[in-house]
Design a protein around this motif. Structure first.
Motif, PDB file in Angstrom:
ATOM      1  N   MET A 107      -4.523  -1.912  -2.532  1.00 23.46           N
ATOM      2  CA  MET A 107      -4.485  -0.837  -1.529  1.00 23.46           C
ATOM      3  C   MET A 107      -5.230  -1.248  -0.264  1.00 23.46           C
ATOM      4  N   PHE A 108      -6.364  -1.891  -0.401  1.00 22.71           N
ATOM      5  CA  PHE A 108      -7.105  -2.355   0.773  1.00 22.71           C
ATOM      6  C   PHE A 108      -6.277  -3.382   1.552  1.00 22.71           C
ATOM      7  N   VAL A 112      -4.883  -3.096   5.414  1.00 23.55           N
ATOM      8  CA  VAL A 112      -5.089  -4.135   6.436  1.00 23.55           C
ATOM      9  C   VAL A 112      -3.745  -4.560   7.024  1.00 23.55           C
ATOM     10  N   ALA A 113      -2.731  -4.719   6.167  1.00 25.16           N
ATOM     11  CA  ALA A 113      -1.400  -5.101   6.645  1.00 25.16           C
ATOM     12  C   ALA A 113      -0.809  -4.021   7.548  1.00 25.16           C
ATOM     13  N   ALA A 116      -2.404  -4.300  10.877  1.00 23.43           N
ATOM     14  CA  ALA A 116      -1.893  -5.488  11.566  1.00 23.43           C
ATOM     15  C   ALA A 116      -0.483  -5.243  12.104  1.00 23.43           C
ATOM     16  N   ILE A 117       0.370  -4.577  11.340  1.00 24.68           N
ATOM     17  CA  ILE A 117       1.732  -4.278  11.804  1.00 24.68           C
ATOM     18  C   ILE A 117       1.690  -3.317  12.986  1.00 24.68           C
ATOM     19  N   PHE A 118       0.779  -2.331  12.935  1.00 24.77           N
ATOM     20  CA  PHE A 118       0.654  -1.399  14.054  1.00 24.77           C
ATOM     21  C   PHE A 118       0.247  -2.140  15.328  1.00 24.77           C
ATOM     22  N   ALA A 154       3.788   4.047   6.628  1.00 19.98           N
ATOM     23  CA  ALA A 154       3.230   3.339   5.470  1.00 19.98           C
ATOM     24  C   ALA A 154       1.767   3.714   5.254  1.00 19.98           C
ATOM     25  N   GLY A 155       1.019   3.880   6.348  1.00 18.58           N
ATOM     26  CA  GLY A 155      -0.381   4.306   6.226  1.00 18.58           C
ATOM     27  C   GLY A 155      -0.495   5.689   5.611  1.00 18.58           C
TER      28      GLY A 155
END
Length: 192
Positions: A107-108, A112-113, A116-118, A154-155
């Motif tokens: 989950m962490f 983070v991904a 990064a995508i945002f 996704a978040g």
């Protein structure tokens, strides 16, 4: 164990909880001692019937953590509830740790991904039109907005999964307490 020793150890185990809650808990256990002493039982008998004050403190911390999580669903209340659960289920931790740690790690990593995508979407949206993005400026802007929207979605899903994980741990903690409590205090009249 005397009344003062029992209360002292209980307070030590409950260190850090709100003062009003601590006062209520201590008053409740003082009442147990008073009632039993009025019936002619000794302090040592009452302390033995009430159980290990360290264990009681861990159970009370879990209940307080669950109440706090149910009333205030914040990351800090979730963390406090998970720590209280870990304090109660010290033996089960050996079983749960290999399950919970990878879930929390994944989950962490996914959070983070998502961040990064945002950030990448923002970069594509801002820099894409000026860097010869394939398809032109409008495609760059919309691709950047799409990446940012996907990251936000996704978040949000990860946040819902995180809430579900904390709720599952709290459910297990309560189940754990209900299952082992009769084994700790079998037909104990002082607990009734």
């Amino acid at each position: 164990m005397t009344r003062n020793e029992f209360i002292r150890r209980l307070k030590a185990g409950l260190k850090g909880i709100p003062e009003a809650d601590l006062a209520d808990i201590v008053a409740d256990y003082d009442a147990h001692f008073d009632a039993a002493l009025a019936e002619g039982r000794s302090e040592a008998e009452v302390a033995e019937a009430l159980g290990n004050p360290g264990r009681l403190a861990r159970e009370l911390r879990l209940e307080a953590g669950i109440r706090n999580w149910q009333s205030d669903r914040t990351p800090s209340s979730a963390w406090a509830a998970v720590l209280a659960f870990m304090g109660l289920a010290t033996i089960d931790i050996l079983i749960l740790l290999p399950i919970v740690l990878p879930v929390l790690g994944v989950m962490f990593g996914l959070f983070v991904a998502v961040v990064a995508i945002f950030i990448a979407g923002g970069f594509v949206m801002i820099a894409g039109p000026f860097s010869g993005f394939p398809g032109g400026a409008f495609v760059a802007v919309f691709a950047g907005l799409g990446l940012m929207a996907a990251a936000v979605g996704a978040g949000a899903l990860l946040t819902l999964v995180g809430i579900w994980v904390v709720n599952a741990l709290m459910w297990f903690g309560r189940l754990h307490y209900r299952v082992i409590e009769p084994a700790i205090h079998p037909a104990d009249p002082a607990r009734a």
